[in-house]
Design a protein around this motif. Structure first.
Motif, PDB file in Angstrom:
ATOM      1  N   ARG A   1      -6.454   2.638   5.690  1.00 17.89           N
ATOM      2  CA  ARG A   1      -7.054   1.466   5.049  1.00 17.89           C
ATOM      3  C   ARG A   1      -6.611   0.191   5.756  1.00 17.89           C
ATOM      4  NH1 ARG A   1      -7.095  -0.172  -1.423  1.00 17.89           N
ATOM      5  NH2 ARG A   1      -7.679  -2.357  -1.104  1.00 17.89           N
ATOM      6  N   ALA A   2      -5.328   0.094   6.048  1.00 18.65           N
ATOM      7  CA  ALA A   2      -4.829  -1.096   6.736  1.00 18.65           C
ATOM      8  C   ALA A   2      -5.431  -1.212   8.137  1.00 18.65           C
ATOM      9  CB  ALA A   2      -3.311  -1.054   6.810  1.00 18.65           C
TER      10      ALA A   2
ATOM     11  N   TYR B   1       0.862  -1.180   0.000  1.00 21.52           N
ATOM     12  CA  TYR B   1       0.000   0.000   0.000  1.00 21.52           C
ATOM     13  C   TYR B   1       0.903   1.236   0.000  1.00 21.52           C
ATOM     14  CZ  TYR B   1      -4.195  -2.731   1.366  1.00 21.52           C
ATOM     15  OH  TYR B   1      -5.255  -3.608   1.412  1.00 21.52           O
TER      16      TYR B   1
ATOM     17  N   GLU C   1      -8.912  -2.604   7.760  1.00 22.76           N
ATOM     18  CA  GLU C   1      -8.920  -4.006   7.349  1.00 22.76           C
ATOM     19  C   GLU C   1      -8.400  -4.932   8.443  1.00 22.76           C
ATOM     20  OE1 GLU C   1      -8.181  -3.142   2.577  1.00 22.76           O
ATOM     21  OE2 GLU C   1      -6.499  -3.602   3.900  1.00 22.76           O
TER      22      GLU C   1
ATOM     23  N   THR D   1      -6.266  -7.548   6.208  1.00 21.70           N
ATOM     24  CA  THR D   1      -5.659  -6.748   5.145  1.00 21.70           C
ATOM     25  C   THR D   1      -4.851  -7.622   4.203  1.00 21.70           C
ATOM     26  OG1 THR D   1      -4.270  -4.828   4.651  1.00 21.70           O
ATOM     27  CG2 THR D   1      -3.567  -6.224   6.482  1.00 21.70           C
TER      28      THR D   1
END
Length: 335
Positions: free
Chosen positions: A73-74, A32, A77, A81
């Motif tokens: 985002r991680a 990412y 998740e 993830t």
């Protein structure tokens, strides 16, 4: 059953087994990062090609609008993830990143680093470094401000574009730059430059596009940004305004997620990142300084960039403890 049909089924089945075996042998390393790093013109494609040539794996860069966005985002998740590495966080955000508990130690020893400080971080590997600055077009702005105080004294129709410090590392870098230079007087600087702020974008790319389209006189970027125009476009119109207060230092980093099932591979990628081969990719794709001497050295165009002296950098613990308050201070003036 028709023997040709049976043979076809066998071939398909064998093919599926082969593909499955290859997938097991050649894992995918998912990274990412921010959009400019993963872009076709960024360092991502060349780094992918270089590492894949030695890893028997596939590298998959997943772009978000910012490196802070990649971290968020991680976080959302969690253990589910797909990311193995987050790349593009920096010295201002590693404290927050560590507090998430998402990362593991890299277990690497880095030799031959050329950085503004001694690197001892056991979790994050350095990727590149630079200094924040305001970039302008010298054919349009012939007398740029040489300090934040001079910027605050510019007419209200002199416009700058900056990034959101909650979502963008350059945006946060501006908050730290002003705080490092002015301490308790930072709020007065923010109040002074507020009328000159055209807009606060979510990420760097959006800001720079607005600047290039003529919407603003200056954009928050890096002392090395003009190197892109000079080297890649043979265009010497763009320059970074040298500020008397100095320029704030940014070191970009990469870290391995504890949820990764490819931690050994991720560790190999971090080691590759700080190799002379990989670092040769960085200067003329990410337009930052390499952390080790790259193969072939630096293009002579980088020697024409402004001297950031004094290079400013706040204590990382102080940054971690005060970031939210300092961001709120900035926004209280910008509202």
């Amino acid at each position: 059953m028709n023997r040709f049909f049976t043979a076809s089924l066998c071939a398909v089945a064998l093919g599926a087994v082969a593909v499955q075996a290859q997938a097991q042998e050649n894992p995918t390393l998912t990274i990412y990062t921010y959009d400019a790093f993963a872009a076709s013109w960024g360092p991502g494609p060349a780094l992918k090609e270089g590492f894949e040539a030695q890893c028997d794996c596939e590298v998959n860069f997943v772009a978000t609008d910012s490196s802070i966005g990649a971290l968020r985002r991680a976080q959302l998740e969690g253990d589910d993830t797909s990311a193995d590495i987050i790349l593009g966080l920096d010295t201002a955000t590693v404290g927050e990143a560590m507090a998430t508990g998402l990362f593991v130690e890299h277990g690497l020893e880095f030799e031959g680093l050329d950085l503004p400080l001694d690197w001892t971080d056991a979790v994050f590997a350095p990727v590149d470094y630079g200094y924040f600055a305001f970039v302008y077009n010298s054919e349009i702005v012939d007398n740029p401000p040489a300090s934040f105080e001079e910027l605050a004294a510019m007419p209200d129709d002199f416009k700058i574009v900056i990034q959101d410090p909650r979502a963008s590392t350059p945006g946060l870098g501006l908050v730290l730059w002003i705080k490092a230079a002015y301490g308790d007087g930072a709020i007065d600087i923010w109040r002074g430059i507020a009328p000159n702020v055209l807009t606060v974008t979510n990420g760097w790319s959006e800001s720079y596009d607005l600047f290039l389209s003529g919407e603003a006189d200056m954009v928050l970027s890096y002392t090395t940004s003009p190197a892109y125009h000079l080297i890649a476009e043979d265009d010497d119109r763009f320059a970074a305004a040298r500020f008397d207060e100095g320029h704030y230092t940014q070191i970009e980093v990469a870290g391995i997620l504890s949820a990764s099932e490819n931690q050994d591979l991720a560790r190999d990628f971090l080691a590759y990142l700080v190799s002379p081969q990989a670092q040769a990719v960085i200067p003329e794709t990410n337009w930052m300084y390499p952390v080790v001497e790259p193969e072939g050295g630096l293009h002579e165009g980088f020697a024409q960039m402004i001297d950031p002296d004094p290079a400013l950098l706040l204590d990382s613990d102080a940054v971690t403890q005060n970031t939210r308050a300092w961001i709120e201070e900035a926004f209280s003036a910008l509202r």
